[in-house]
Design a protein around this motif. Sequence first.
Motif, short mmCIF file in Angstrom:
data_model
loop_
_atom_site.label_atom_id
_atom_site.label_comp_id
_atom_site.label_asym_id
_atom_site.label_seq_id
_atom_site.Cartn_x
_atom_site.Cartn_y
_atom_site.Cartn_z
N MET B 195 0.83 -1.20 0.00
CA MET B 195 0.00 0.00 0.00
C MET B 195 0.87 1.25 0.00
SD MET B 195 -3.17 -0.96 2.35
CE MET B 195 -4.17 0.46 2.73
N ILE B 196 1.97 1.18 0.75
CA ILE B 196 2.89 2.32 0.78
C ILE B 196 3.48 2.54 -0.61
CG2 ILE B 196 5.12 3.11 1.70
CD1 ILE B 196 4.25 1.57 4.32
N ASP B 197 3.74 1.43 -1.29
CA ASP B 197 4.26 1.53 -2.66
C ASP B 197 3.20 1.96 -3.65
OD1 ASP B 197 6.66 0.79 -1.70
OD2 ASP B 197 6.57 -1.30 -2.39
N GLY B 198 1.98 2.12 -3.18
CA GLY B 198 0.92 2.67 -4.02
C GLY B 198 0.14 1.65 -4.82
N ALA B 199 0.17 0.37 -4.40
CA ALA B 199 -0.59 -0.64 -5.14
C ALA B 199 -2.06 -0.56 -4.73
CB ALA B 199 -0.04 -2.03 -4.83
N ASN B 200 -2.96 -0.53 -5.71
CA ASN B 200 -4.39 -0.47 -5.36
C ASN B 200 -4.93 -1.87 -5.10
OD1 ASN B 200 -4.79 -1.70 -7.83
ND2 ASN B 200 -5.33 0.20 -8.87
#
Lengths: 283, 296
Positions: B195-200
Motif C-alpha cells: 500500500m505504501i508503494d501505491g498498489a491499489n
Amino acid sequence: MNRLSRFMYKKKNRSAVYTIIAVLIAIPLLFPLYWVIISSLKGDAEIFRKIPTFFPKKSVVETYVSQLTNPDTLRAIKNSFIIASGSTVLSMLLSVPCAYGLARFRFRGKKVMIMTFLVTQMLPSSLILTPLYLIFNKVHILNTYLAPIISTATISIPFVILVLRPIFASLPKELEEAGRIDGCNRFTAFFHVILPISKNGTVTGLAFCFIYGWNDLMYSITFNMKETLRPMTATIYNYMDLYGMKWNYIMAYGVLVSLPVLILFIILQKYIVEGLVSGSVKG
Amino acid sequence: MNDRMREKRMGYIFSVPAFAFMIAVIGFPVIYNWYISFTNMTSRTFNSGTISFSGIENYITVLTDPDFQTAFINTLVYTVCCLIFQFSIGFALALLFNQKFRLAKPLRGFLVISWIMPMTVVALMFKYMFSDSGIINYLLQQLHIIREPIEWLTSTKMAMPSVIITNSWVGIPFNMLLLATGLSNIPADVYESAMIDGANGIKRFFYITLPLLKQSILAVLVLGFVYTFKVFDLVYVMTGGGPINATEVLSTYSYRESFQYFNFGTGAASANVLFVCLFLVGLIYVKLIGKEDENE
C-alpha cells in the motif's frame, strides 16, 4: 482529533457495509434450511397452497407427532444411533492411539502409514462397495449392524488421525516425562496426561466420527437388505412413496435426521470448523 | 539402543491396529476389486462357484456401453461445473469474511452447516424446492424471470444443472473455509508495504493474494475434484440417475451394475475407471503435500 474521528468513522462505516453485504449473501445460502423447518411446521392445507407462505399461518407440530409415534421411525432412529455410536467407538479406539503413535514415536514405515491414511481418505466409497459386499457375504455380516459400522469407520479413522496427529505432535514431550516420574508408564501417561490435555481435539474427532456414521446412506442400503436394520438416512427415501407429495411430513423427518448433527455442530462449532480445515489439507 | 527399540515397539503398538484395519477393510477390497473386474463374476456364478477369468472383457463391455460413456461425460461436466461455482463463490466469500467486521465470525461458522448436513436431507430439501410447484419456480415467476414453471428435475435438460446447483451449495463453505485459512496466513505487513508503494486493491489481489495463495488454491481444487467426482448420495436421492440417464454418474452406474443387475464384474470394472481417474488427480495432491512438507 478531527482526523482521528474521521478515520474511526470511515472504519465503522466500512464495517457496516461489510456486515450488510455478508448478511445479504448469507440469506439465500441459509434460506434452504429455513425453508425445511418452516415447511415441516405447516399443516396439510397450507403445504398444498398454490402461493407458498413464508411464515406458517398456523404452525402445527402434527407432522412431528406423527413421525415420533410411528414405530418405523422410532426404529430407524434407534438404528441410526446404534450405527453412529458403534462406528464412533470403533473409530476412536483405533484412530486416537494411532494418531498418538504417529505423532510421538519414531519407527520405520511411519511415512508409508501417513501416506496410506491420506490416500484412503480420498478413495471413493463406490470403489470398495462390490468387493466389501462379497467379503461381508463370506464372513456373514451382511444384514447386521456390523457391516455399516465397519465400513463407515473407514471414513472416520483417516480423518481423525489427520486431525489429531498435529495436535499430539505439538504437545511438549516433557509432559509425558513428568507423568512418568509420577509413576505412569507409556500407556497410562497417554490416558492420564495426553488425552485430558488434548480434550478439544479428541472431542472434535468424536463429533466427526458420529456425524460420518450418522450421515451414511450408501453402505446401509447396500449391506442391509432388511428394512428393520436401516438407519434414518436410508428409510427417508421410503417416505417419498409413503407420504406422496406431503412434503411437510418429509421435511419434518428431514429435520429429525439432521437434529443430532445440528446439535453437535452448535455445541462444537469452533472446533468443528477448525477440524474441517486441518483434517482436509494438512498431512 | 535399548531405548530406541522400545520407542519403535511403542510406535507399532499404538499405530498398527488402525493401519491393519484400514488395510483389511480398504486395501484388500481395492485389490480384490481388480480381481473381480477380470472375472465373469455375477450373483449366479458367485453362488454356483463357476467363476472364471474373462480378461479385459468387462472393461470392453463397460467402455463401449453408451450408458457408461454418458455417465463418464456427466461426471466430468458435473465435477467441472461444481468446481467453478464452488470455487469462485467460495473464494469471494473467503475474501469477504477475511475482513474484520461484526458478525464475520458467527456468520462464517454458520454457513458451514451446509457442509456437514446429511447429504440425504440436502438432496430431499432441494428436491422439494426444485419441484414444479416449488419455491424456486414460484420466486422466479414472481420476479418475472420465467413465465412457466421450469421442470427442474423431470426434464433431461435441467436435471443436471439442478444437481450441480445443489452440490455447489454444499461445497461453497468448504472452499470458503480452506481459502480463508490460506488468506489469514498471509502476513499483514506484506499488504501494508504494498500500500505504501501505491498498489491499489486490484493490483494487491493479483500480485500478492493470488501468488501467496497458490498452495491453498491448488489443494482446494484437487480436493474439491476428488470429493465431487465420486458423488453418489446426492444423485441417488435426487434423481436416481434419471431422467433417461441425464444425471447418471460413474458411481451410480457402478452401483446399478453390481446391485441392481448383479453383474459384479462390470460393476467392479466401472468402479476401477473411477478409481484410475481419481488416482491420477490424487498423485498431484500427494506431490503438493510433499512439497508443503519440505517447505515447513
